[in-house]
Design an enzyme around this catalytic site. Sequence first.
Site, short mmCIF file in Angstrom:
data_model
loop_
_atom_site.label_atom_id
_atom_site.label_comp_id
_atom_site.label_asym_id
_atom_site.label_seq_id
_atom_site.Cartn_x
_atom_site.Cartn_y
_atom_site.Cartn_z
N ARG A 83 1.06 -34.41 -31.48
CA ARG A 83 2.14 -34.85 -30.59
C ARG A 83 2.29 -33.92 -29.39
NH1 ARG A 83 5.58 -37.48 -35.06
NH2 ARG A 83 6.87 -38.92 -33.89
N ARG A 122 16.78 -49.95 -37.97
CA ARG A 122 16.29 -49.12 -39.07
C ARG A 122 17.38 -48.15 -39.54
NH1 ARG A 122 10.98 -45.61 -38.00
NH2 ARG A 122 12.40 -44.16 -37.02
P1 ADP Z 1 9.17 -41.32 -35.09
O1 ADP Z 1 7.75 -41.67 -34.82
O2 ADP Z 1 10.01 -42.53 -35.31
O3 ADP Z 1 9.74 -40.38 -34.09
P2 ADP Z 1 8.36 -39.66 -37.36
O4 ADP Z 1 8.70 -40.00 -38.73
O5 ADP Z 1 6.92 -39.75 -36.96
O6 ADP Z 1 9.28 -40.58 -36.48
O7 ADP Z 1 8.85 -38.16 -37.01
C1 ADP Z 1 10.18 -37.78 -37.26
C2 ADP Z 1 10.41 -36.34 -36.77
O8 ADP Z 1 9.52 -35.43 -37.45
C3 ADP Z 1 10.10 -36.09 -35.29
O9 ADP Z 1 11.16 -36.46 -34.44
C4 ADP Z 1 9.86 -34.57 -35.30
O10 ADP Z 1 11.05 -33.83 -35.37
C5 ADP Z 1 9.11 -34.35 -36.60
N1 ADP Z 1 7.65 -34.44 -36.38
C6 ADP Z 1 6.81 -35.39 -36.86
N2 ADP Z 1 5.55 -35.18 -36.47
C7 ADP Z 1 5.58 -34.06 -35.69
C8 ADP Z 1 4.60 -33.32 -34.96
N3 ADP Z 1 3.31 -33.69 -34.93
N4 ADP Z 1 5.00 -32.21 -34.28
C9 ADP Z 1 6.26 -31.82 -34.29
N5 ADP Z 1 7.25 -32.47 -34.94
C10 ADP Z 1 6.92 -33.58 -35.63
#
Ligand code: ADP
Length: 186
Positions: A83, A122
């Site tokens: 990300r 959701r």
């Molecule tokens: P969404 O895609 O709906 O934002 P996720 O379930 O993928 O939800 O992620 C939820 C939270 O988990 C993010 O908002 C972040 O805080 C954390 N997170 C997930 N993946 C990462 C990542 N690759 N790097 C940093 N934080 C992450």
Amino acid sequence: MGPPGAGKGTQAKAVADHFGVPAISTGDIFRANVGQGTPLGVEAKRYMDAGEYVPDEVTNNMVRDRIAEPDADKGFLLDGYPRTLAQVTELDSMIDATGHRLDAVLVLTVDQDAVVGRLLKRAEIEGRADDTEDVIRRRLEVYAEETEPLIAVYAERGLVVSVDGMGEIDDVQQRIFDALDTIAQS
Ligand code: ADP
């Protein structure tokens, strides 16, 4: 890849089943840790509840451990990772070490208003702590600032496959299979 609410989690599971590989979702792993009250969960929760990203180092170490598990030997699908640019670099070195290679970066395109609507819905159903309106707005901002630029990075490498993420779940799924099967055969 795709903004919060694009349907990554829903589609990731179907795609992973289709190719017989595990779906590795950083969001799910963080939520499981939060639920179990592990030290990782306690740390991650502070960021997640605010709509911010968990620090790269924490996330990178977690993914490195996860893809070293035996079920990821033959390959894996990452949902929600990388990300940030730092995560892209780190992923490159991780898969270099394991001998894997990136086959495709799937981007789900959706319109912004629809996404907010999906997330609020959701929130009613699942009660996720990061699905309140303020936090959703912040998550969309963080996505636009930190993650959207990665699409161009992967596009330069010729890895991006864009799929329209609007419409019924099954229709989107079919579009994804069609797009990825074409790549798998080439
Ligand atoms: P969404 O895609 O709906 O934002 P996720 O379930 O993928 O939800 O992620 C939820 C939270 O988990 C993010 O908002 C972040 O805080 C954390 N997170 C997930 N993946 C990462 C990542 N690759 N790097 C940093 N934080 C992450």
